[in-house]
Write a protein that holds these residues in place. Structure first.
Motif, PDB file in Angstrom:
ATOM      1  N   GLU A 176       0.831  -1.206   0.000  1.00 36.47           N
ATOM      2  CA  GLU A 176       0.000   0.000   0.000  1.00 36.47           C
ATOM      3  C   GLU A 176       0.866   1.257   0.000  1.00 36.47           C
ATOM      4  OE1 GLU A 176      -3.219   0.292  -0.563  1.00 36.47           O
ATOM      5  OE2 GLU A 176      -3.094  -1.878  -0.897  1.00 36.47           O
ATOM      6  N   ARG A 179       1.933   1.872  -3.539  1.00 36.43           N
ATOM      7  CA  ARG A 179       0.822   2.407  -4.333  1.00 36.43           C
ATOM      8  C   ARG A 179       0.584   3.880  -4.013  1.00 36.43           C
ATOM      9  NH1 ARG A 179      -2.957  -2.955  -3.433  1.00 36.43           N
ATOM     10  NH2 ARG A 179      -2.017  -4.224  -5.105  1.00 36.43           N
ATOM     11  N   ALA A 180       0.735   4.233  -2.738  1.00 37.94           N
ATOM     12  CA  ALA A 180       0.579   5.638  -2.348  1.00 37.94           C
ATOM     13  C   ALA A 180       1.648   6.523  -2.993  1.00 37.94           C
ATOM     14  CB  ALA A 180       0.642   5.768  -0.828  1.00 37.94           C
ATOM     15  N   GLN A 187       1.256  -8.047  -3.766  1.00 38.45           N
ATOM     16  CA  GLN A 187       1.691  -8.713  -2.538  1.00 38.45           C
ATOM     17  C   GLN A 187       2.152 -10.127  -2.865  1.00 38.45           C
ATOM     18  OE1 GLN A 187      -1.161  -8.708   0.650  1.00 38.45           O
ATOM     19  NE2 GLN A 187       0.276  -9.624   2.116  1.00 38.45           N
TER      20      GLN A 187
END
Length: 205
Positions: A176, A179-180, A187
């Motif tokens: 995550e 992605r941010a 994963q």
């Protein structure tokens, strides 16, 4: 499927390319499962170990815990002393995927939460870690996943375009974080799933 044209592939190391399990040596030193679980939950905790990944010196880390838990001094020192036993083998199929991607011309780098000295030890144990173009080691960067800045630093240092970068990590939080930062990310659970995930991005192994 995705329309992204992946050019850069970034691998995590622990539990993606090499096995890591601190219970391996400690099952010998603290044979009782309940006692060992208590030790990891209250003394040599995940958060304590992460600070070495952030750059804290092992001696400082040991002294801090020993002052709080003097009765456990020997086992606290054993964590670093027996670290090499915690990484007993590579994930051969994952390594093969990485090697194939490099051979096919993909730009492969590594981004890892790792203490500086144990990473140097890992390089000796697992020479394939030198095959990618380069690596960001959290302890050396003084940054740690999933902090956004470590992804930005890695992309800047290696000239990665986040929009065509794919990150592979076993931790959902680290995925995550990537992605941010504008990266694509998957994963890791096992090599077969990774191959399928790569194919979904148009990347064949």
């Amino acid at each position: 499927m995705t329309n992204a044209e992946i050019r850069h592939i970034v691998f995590d190391i622990g539990k993606v390319l090499i096995h890591y399990d601190p219970h391996i040596p400690f099952s010998r030193m603290i044979p009782d499962d309940t006692e060992r679980q208590w030790f990891f939950a209250n003394v040599c905790t995940h958060d304590w170990n992460m600070e070495q990944d952030r750059g804290r010196d092992w001696r400082e880390a040991e002294d801090l815990l020993i002052s709080a838990h003097p009765v456990h001094a020997d086992n606290i020192r054993a964590f670093r002393k027996h670290w090499h036993e915690m990484v007993p083998h590579a994930y051969v199929e994952s390594v093969s995927i990485m090697e194939s991607l490099i051979a096919k011309g993909y730009d492969v780098t590594l981004l890892t939460n790792f203490a500086s000295d144990t990473f140097k030890e890992a390089l000796k144990l697992f020479p394939f870690l030198t095959l990618p173009r380069g690596v960001t080691v959290s302890a050396e960067a003084r940054l740690i996943k999933p902090d956004l800045e470590i992804y930005r630093t890695h992309a800047e240092n290696f000239g990665l375009d986040p929009s065509v970068t794919l990150f592979i990590d076993d931790s959902a939080a680290n995925v995550e974080g990537a992605r941010a930062a504008g990266w694509h990310a998957v994963q890791f659970t096992d090599p077969q799933t990774l191959q399928a995930d790569l194919l979904a991005y148009g990347v064949t192994v």
